[in-house]
Scaffold this active site. Structure first.
Site, mmCIF file in Angstrom:
data_model
loop_
_atom_site.group_PDB
_atom_site.id
_atom_site.type_symbol
_atom_site.label_atom_id
_atom_site.label_comp_id
_atom_site.label_asym_id
_atom_site.label_seq_id
_atom_site.Cartn_x
_atom_site.Cartn_y
_atom_site.Cartn_z
ATOM 1 N N GLY A 182 0.838 -1.192 0.000
ATOM 2 C CA GLY A 182 0.000 0.000 0.000
ATOM 3 C C GLY A 182 0.873 1.241 0.000
ATOM 4 N NE ARG A 205 -17.746 13.687 9.680
ATOM 5 C CZ ARG A 205 -16.527 13.428 9.215
ATOM 6 N NH1 ARG A 205 -16.056 12.202 9.255
ATOM 7 N NH2 ARG A 205 -15.780 14.376 8.706
#
Lengths: 643, 248, 222
Positions: A40, A337
Site C-alpha cells: 500500500g 455525523r
C-alpha cells in the site's frame, strides 16, 4: 490468542518518549541487511516506506495502482489536524487527545491517541518541508480552520484537496528513495497472501496484474497499509478499487481483526441516482454550517416530489419539516455525523424522502443566501457547489441540494499493539487498515493525521524493536511455506476464472452491499443482524456456485480482481454482523436500536463493553471473539447530548 | 438513451488492436461516463464476451487513474473534468461515441483503454522531490510564504497526473506535467536548494521517455482537468535555461 | 563543454534555438521590409537600385548575410528535426480528433514553415541568384522586381507571393508570442502585451510585403 497491547508504563505524557528509549535499536550497518515489505502506498504506506528507507532498511513497496500516487488518501478533502496552537485559541496536545478519545466514544486506547496528538505537530513540519502547499494567510503563515465540531482551529488544509497534497508529499519522499535505490517499487501488484515461517510474517504472494504471474517476495518484516473496508457496502465514498483483501488474507493467516462493526457514515453525500450507481461522492461536512436540512411535512407532497410533479421550490415554508432543528433545538443542523445521518434515514424510511429512490433529503442554502449573499456563499463553498452541479446538473444556489448519508470510513481493522504489530509477529498494520486510534467514531481531519503519524513517526521507531531480534540471513522464497501459499493463491485464481455462472461479480457485490447497508448500516437490531448473517451466507453460496468471471488469469482482468475482493468482502460482511450482534450497546458509528437513550442517542454500556473486540479466524467454524479491556486513567467517560 | 459505441479493443501490448462497435439501449443521462461503460461491461459479460478494460479508481476526479479520448477529446466533451466526472447528459440520444486510449509513444497501450503511464513516475524519480528526511524538518511557521506564491504553487501542485496533456498535445509532449512539478517546487523557498539540479534531471528524464516537444499550442491547458496553465511551462523553460546556461 | 551539447540537444534547448533564431528572423523581416519600402517611391527605382547595389556589394552586409543564412538554417533544420521527433512521439494516431481550444495557427507551424521554406528558395532564385550569378552585371534591381510581379509565371507570380505572405502571417502569429513563451518570458502583466504586439506584427509586416507584388501587378504605371 493472547492480546498484549504493550502499552508503556508511566504518565500518559511520558509514555511515548519512555517507550522510544526502551525500544531495541538496529545498528546502521545491520539495517542494510534487513528487508521490509510495505503493501500500500497511501499516506501511511508511502510515508512508512520512505522513512524506513531513509533509516537504511531495504524496502520493497507494493501497490495495485499503476502509480503510488493514486492511492485513495488522495481523495481526502477537508484537512489534517495538528495541535500547533498557532491561533492561540487554547489548543494543546492534551486537548487534541481529549477531543479524539471523546469523539471516538471512549472506545480507543488512551496511550495510542495521546501519541497521535503528540506527533501531529511534527507531521505539519514534515509536510511543509516537503513542499506541501498548505493554505496561508496574507502574512505568509499557515492558515487553519475549525472542523468537525471542534472548538479550536487546528485543521491545516490545502483548498479542498488536502489529501492529494499530503499524498503527493509522501509520494515525493518515496520517489527520492526510489531514485536512491533504497526502495524498490512494485506497481500493479495485488497482495493475495502473507507467508508465515515459524509463525512470523516473512513475505507475501502477489499477482502481477498485467501478466497474471503469481510472484513471491520475501522480507524480514511485512507492513500492511492497505486502507479500510468501506466498499463492503458496494456503494461508499471509497475509490472503486479500495478493498479489504490484504488485511483479510492476513486475518485468515492468524491476525486478529478488531471492531469490524465500527463504520462511519457521513451525512452529506450526493444520493444514489439509480441501480447503475458505482460510487457515492462526499460533499464536505462544512456545508452544514450554512445549509438547513429538511423534508416535506406530508408524505403526499414527498410522493409528488419523487415523481417529479413538483420541486422543492413549490413547497411553502409551512409545509417543510426542518427535522434536525426540530429534534435537536440547541445544535440544530450541526449535530455530529452519526446523529445527522440517522435522523435523515429515519425520515426517509418513514416515507418522506425527496429523490426517486426515496433515499434523500434537502440541504437548503436559501436562508443563508438571503441572510448573507450568494457571493459570500460562493466564496465559502464555490468549488463544492460546482462539483455538485457537475454531478446532479442542478444549481444549488437556486434549488436546494439533495443529500443522503453514505459510508465513508471504517474505524475497525487489524488489531495492533502499541508498536502497530498485529497478532502475527513481524506483521504490522498502519493507517486505516488498523483499528487503533479512532475508537468507535473518527473525528473530521483525523484520518490523514493518523496515516502519516503511523508512517512517518511511529513505525520507524517501533519496527526496530522487532527487527533487532531477527536473523540477518537473506530471506529466500524457496521454502515449503512459500510453495504452499503460492499454490493456494494460484488455485484460487484459477478457480475463480473457471466460474462461468449466471451472476456477474458486481451483481453479487451489490446484493451484499444492500444487506450490509440495510442491516449493518446506520441502525442495527439483533433480529436484522441475524437475518444479515443468513443472507450473507446465501450470497456466499451463490458466489461459489454461480458467479461469472470472464476472461483468463493471464491478462489484465478487472473482473477477476473484483471477484477475489468480493470473496473477502462476503466473509468480512459476516464478521461485521457478528461483531455488531455481540456488541450489545451503541457507541459512535455502531448504533444498536435496542440501546438508545430516550432522546434517541447512542447508549453506551461501559460496564460490559469498554473493550476492543478482536476476532480470531477459524477455518472450521465460528470466529472467536477476544477482548482487550480499555483502561481509562485520564479521561472520564461521559454521555453525549445534543438536545 | 440509445448509444453506438466504437471502442478500441486490444488484447495486450503486442496485439495490433482494432475498433469494435457495440450498441447500448439502457444508458441514461444521469449516469457518469464510466457508469455507462460499467453497464456495457455487464452486458458484454452476460453475453460471454470480454469486458472492456479501462483505468479508474476514485471516480471523483482526483486520483488521475481514468482517461480516454472520447469523440476526439481527452476526458470528453466537458470542461475541467476527468473522464469519471463526465456525465451522459453531455451526449445525445442515438449518438455515436468513439472511445480511444491515450495515444503516445511514452504511454504504450496495455489493454483496450488501459495505458502504461509509468514514464511519469520515472520522471518524478529523477527529481520531483525536496530532499528532507523524516524528522529533520523545522517548525512549519519559521518560513513565511506569501499567499500569492503559495497559491501559485498550489495551482501547479494541483496536477493529478492523468496524462490528458500528453494525449491532447499534437506532439504527445509531457511538458505540462513536468512543468507542473518543476514550477511547484521552484516557487517555494523549500525547493530552492535543489532547483537547478531538479529541473535539469527532470527534463533529461522526460526526454528519455520519448515524449514529443512543446510547440506552445496550448492544447494541454485546454484539456487539463485541473486547468493547469502553460505559464508553468514558461517557468520551467526559464528555470531550465538559467540552470543550464546561467548557473556555474 | 558537455553542458553545451546537453543543453542544446535537450527538448528545451531546442526550443531555445527555435525561439532565438525565430526572433532573429523576425528582426530581419523588419529590416528587409524597410529597405523594400523604397520600391514605393515614385523615382523609377533610383533609390531602390542604389540600396540594392549597396546590399549586394558591401562587405559588412556580406558578413551579416552569412549570419542570416545560419539563422535560417538553424531555424529550418531544427524545425525539421523537431517535427520528425514529434511525429514519432505518437506512432498510432487518433481515429477521431475534435478541435480543441488550442490556437488554430499553432497547429500548422511545420506546414506553414515548409511552404515558407519553398517560397524562400524561389524568392532567392528569382532575385539574389539572378543578380549575383546569372547576370552579375545587371544593376537594375528595380526592373527585375517590377517585371517579375507584372509578368512572372504567366502573370501569377504575384499571387504566389501574396499566398506566401498569408502563410507567413499564420506562422508569425503563433511564432512571435511562442518565442517568448519558449524563453520562459510569460508574465501576467507583459504577456498580453506581447500577444497583441505579435498579432499586430504578424498582420502588418506580411501585409506590407504583400503590398509590393499587388502594387506592381495592379497599380504600377511605367
Amino acid at each position: 490468542m493472547k492480546l498484549n497491547s504493550n502499552i508503556p508504563e508511566g504518565n500518559l505524557q511520558d509514555k511515548w518518549q519512555n517507550h522510544k528509549f526502551k525500544l531495541k535499536l538496529v545498528n546502521p550497518a545491520n539495517k542494510r541487511k534487513l528487508k521490509v515489505i510495505v503493501v500500500g502506498t497511501g499516506l501511511a504506506g508511502a510515508s512508512a516506506a520512505a522513512s524506513l528507507a531513509e533509516l537504511g532498511y531495504q524496502v520493497d513497496a507494493f501497490t495495485f495502482h499503476d502509480s503510488p500516487r493514486r492511492a485513495h488518501s488522495i481523495a481526502a478533502q477537508g484537512g489534517i489536524n495538528a495541535a500547533k496552537n498557532y491561533h492561540n485559541d487554547g489548543d494543546s496536545v492534551y486537548r487534541l487527545f481529549y477531543d479524539t478519545i471523546k469523539g471516538g466514544d471512549y472506545r480507543a486506547r488512551e496511550a495510542n491517541v495521546y501519541r497521535l496528538a503528540e506527533v501531529s505537530v511534527n507531521i505539519i513540519d514534515q509536510a511543509v518541508a516537503q513542499g506541501v502547499p498548505f493554505a496561508r494567510e496574507y502574512g505568509g503563515l499557515l492558515d487553519n480552520r475549525s472542523f468537525g465540531g471542534a472548538q479550536v482551529s487546528r485543521t491545516f488544509y490545502a483548498k479542498g484537496q488536502t489529501g492529494q497534497q499530503l499524498l503527493l508529499g509522501a509520494y515525493s519522499a518515496l520517489n527520492r528513495q526510489i531514485s536512491l535505490g533504497t526502495v524498490t517499487m512494485h506497481n500493479r501488484r495485488e497482495m493475495l497472501d502473507v507467508v508465515l515461517i515459524d509463525g512470523h510474517a516473512k513475505g507475501i504472494i502477489v499477482r502481477n496484474m498485467v501478466t497474471g504471474e503469481i510472484e513471491r517476495h520475501a522480507a524480514h518484516a511485512v507492513i500492511l497499509a492497505t486502507g479500510g473496508y468501506g466498499n463492503v457496502y458496494y456503494l461508499s465514498t471509497n475509490a472503486k478499487n479500495s478493498n479489504v483483501t490484504a488485511a483479510w488474507r492476513a486475518h485468515k493467516k492468524g491476525a486478529a481483526f478488531a471492531n469490524p462493526c465500527y463504520t462511519q457514515i457521513h451525512p452529506t453525500c450526493i444520493p444514489q441516482s439509480g441501480e447503475y450507481q458505482s460510487k457515492l461522492t462526499l460533499m464536505s461536512e462544512s456545508l452544514r454550517n450554512d445549509g438547513r436540512v429538511w423534508v416535506p411535512k406530508s408524505k403526499e407532497t414527498a410522493e409528488k416530489v419523487r415523481k417529479g410533479e413538483i420541486t422543492a421550490l413549490d413547497i411553502p415554508e409551512s409545509e417543510r419539516d426542518y427535522f434536525l432543528e426540530r429534534r435537536y433545538p440547541s445544535f440544530g443542523n450541526l449535530v455530529p455525523r452519526d446523529v445527522a445521518s440517522r435522523a435523515a434515514k429515519e425520515r426517509c424510511d418513514a416515507g418522506f424522502g425527496i429523490v426517486p429512490t426515496g433515499q434523500g433529503v434537502y440541504l437548503d442554502f436559501a436562508d443563508a443566501i438571503k441572510r448573507t449573499s450568494a457571493h459570500l456563499i460562493e466564496e465559502k463553498y464555490g468549488n463544492l457547489f460546482q462539483m455538485y452541479n457537475k454531478i446532479i446538473d442542478e444549481d444549488p444556489y437556486k434549488m436546494p441540494m439533495k443529500i443522503y448519508p453514505a459510508v465513508h470510513y471504517t474505524m475497525g481493522g487489524l488489531w495492533v499493539d502499541y508498536n502497530l504489530m498485529t497478532t502475527i509477529p513481524g506483521l504490522f498494520a498502519l493507517g486505516e487498515a488498523n483499528f487503533s486510534d479512532h475508537g468507535a467514531n473518527r473525528l473530521g481531519a483525523s484520518a490523514l493525521m493518523q496515516g502519516l503519524a503511523d508512517g512517518y513517526f511511529v513505525i520507524p521507531s517501533t519496527i526496530s524493536n522487532y527487527l533487532a531480534d531477527v536473523e540477518f540471513t537473506k530471506p529466500g522464497t524457496d521454502t515449503a511455506e512459500f510453495d504452499r501459499a503460492a499454490k493456494e493463491v494460484k488455485d484460487n485464481t484459477d478457480d475463480l476464472t473457471s466460474k462461468k455462472g449466471k451472476y456477474t461479480v458486481d451483481e453479487l457485490h451489490r446484493q451484499l452491499g444492500k444487506i450490509i447497508w440495510d442491516k449493518v448500516g446506520m441502525g442495527r437490531t439483533a433480529e436484522g443482524l441475524k437475518e444479515a448473517i443468513q443472507q450473507i451466507n446465501q450470497i456466499k453460496e451463490d458466489f461459489k456456485k454461480d458467479v461469472h468471471v470472464p476472461g483468463s488469469a493471464a491478462e489484465i482482468n478487472e473482473a477477476l480482481e473484483k471477484a477475489g475482493r468480493v470473496q473477502d468482502f462476503i466473509e468480512l460482511g459476516e464478521l461485521m454482523a457478528r461483531d455488531a450482534l455481540a456488541r450489545e450497546e451503541s457507541c459512535g458509528g455502531h448504533f444498536r436500536e435496542e440501546h438508545q437513550t430516550e432522546e434517541g442517542e447512542a447508549l453506551r454500556n461501559d460496564e460490559q463493553f469498554a473493550h476492543v473486540a478482536a476476532w480470531e479466524y477459524n477455518a472450521n467454524g465460528d470466529p472467536v471473539r477476544h477482548q482487550e479491556e480499555l483502561i481509562f486513567e485520564n479521561v472520564k467517560l461521559t454521555q453525549r447530548s445534543y438536545k | 438513451m440509445k448509444l453506438t459505441l466504437e471502442v478500441w479493443r486490444q488484447k495486450n501490448s503486442e496485439d495490433k488492436g482494432k475498433f469494435e462497435t457495440y450498441t447500448l439501449d439502457n444508458a441514461n443521462e444521469h449516469m457518469s461516463f464510466l457508469e455507462m461503460l460499467d453497464v456495457l461491461n455487464e452486458k458484454l459479460t452476460k453475453e460471454g464476451k470480454d469486458p472492456v478494460a479501462f483505468s479508474h479508481d476514485c471516480r471523483e476526479g482526483i486520483c488521475g487513474s481514468c482517461g480516454c479520448v472520447i469523440n476526439g477529446r481527452p476526458h470528453g466533451p466537458d470542461e475541467e473534468v476527468a473522464t469519471c466526472q463526465l456525465h451522459m447528459r453531455k451526449f445525445e440520444d442515438g449518438q455515436k461515441i468513439t472511445i480511444e486510449p491515450w495515444r503516445a509513444k511514452g504511454f504504450p497501450v496495455l489493454k483496450d483503454l488501459v495505458v502504461d503511464r509509468s514514464a511519469f513516475d520515472r520522471i518524478m524519480h529523477a527529481g520531483g522531490f525536496i530532499t528532507v528526511s523524516t524528522g529533520s524538518a523545522v517548525d512549519a511557521n519559521l518560513m513565511p510564504i506569501p499567499k500569492a506564491i503559495a497559491d501559485e504553487a498550489f495551482s501547479a501542485a494541483n496536477c493529478i497526473g492523468c496524462g490528458a496533456c500528453v494525449a491532447a498535445c499534437k506532439n504527445a509532449s509531457a511538458m505540462l506535467f513536468v512543468a507542473a512539478k518543476v514550477s511547484h517546487l521552484a516557487l517555494l523557498p523549500q525547493g530552492q536548494a535543489e532547483k537547478t539540479e531538479r529541473v535539469k534531471k527532470m527534463v533529461k528524464a522526460m526526454d528519455q521517455e520519448g515524449f514529443g516537444n512543446c510547440t506552445n499550442t496550448g492544447a494541454c491547458e485546454a484539456e487539463c482537468p485541473k486547468s493547469i496553465s502553460i505559464r508553468h511551462i514558461a517557468r520551467m523553460n526559464r528555470e531550465y535555461l538559467s540552470a543550464s546556461i546561467a548557473s556555474e | 563543454m558537455g553542458w553545451l551539447k546537453e543543453t542544446f540537444t535537450s527538448s528545451i534547448g531546442r526550443k531555445l534555438i527555435m525561439s532565438i533564431t525565430g526572433l532573429f528572423l523576425i528582426g530581419f523581416l523588419l529590416t528587409h521590409l524597410s529597405g523594400n519600402l523604397l520600391l514605393f517611391i515614385q523615382d523609377q527605382g533610383v533609390a531602390f537600385n542604389e540600396y540594392s547595389k549597396f546590399m549586394s556589394t558591401s562587405p559588412i552586409i556580406r558578413v551579416l548575410e552569412v549570419v542570416l543564412v545560419a539563422g535560417f538554417l538553424f531555424h529550418i533544420v531544427d524545425g525539421i528535426m523537431l517535427s520528425i521527433k514529434n511525429k514519432k512521439s505518437r506512432p498510432v494516431g487518433y481515429k477521431k480528433r475534435s478541435g480543441s481550444e488550442s490556437s488554430f495557427f499553432s497547429k500548422f507551424m511545420p506546414q506553414t514553415g515548409l511552404f515558407i521554406f519553398i517560397y524562400l528558395i524561389i524568392h532567392i532564385n528569382s532575385f539574389t541568384i539572378k543578380h549575383r550569378v546569372v547576370e552579375p552585371g545587371n544593376l537594375d534591381f528595380y526592373g527585375t522586381v517590377s517585371d517579375a510581379f507584372r509578368y512572372g509565371w504567366g502573370g501569377f507570380y504575384w499571387a504566389f507571393y501574396v499566398l506566401a505572405m498569408v502563410l507567413l502571417a499564420f506562422h508569425l502569429n503563433h511564432g512571435f508570442q511562442s518565442a517568448f513563451q519558449s524563453l520562459g518570458l510569460n508574465h501576467k502583466k507583459y504577456s498580453p502585451i506581447i500577444k497583441t504586439l505579435g498579432s499586430l506584427y504578424s498582420i502588418v509586416v506580411p501585409a506590407a510585403f504583400a503590398a509590393i507584388p499587388v502594387y506592381f501587378r495592379f497599380f504600377y504605371t511605367a
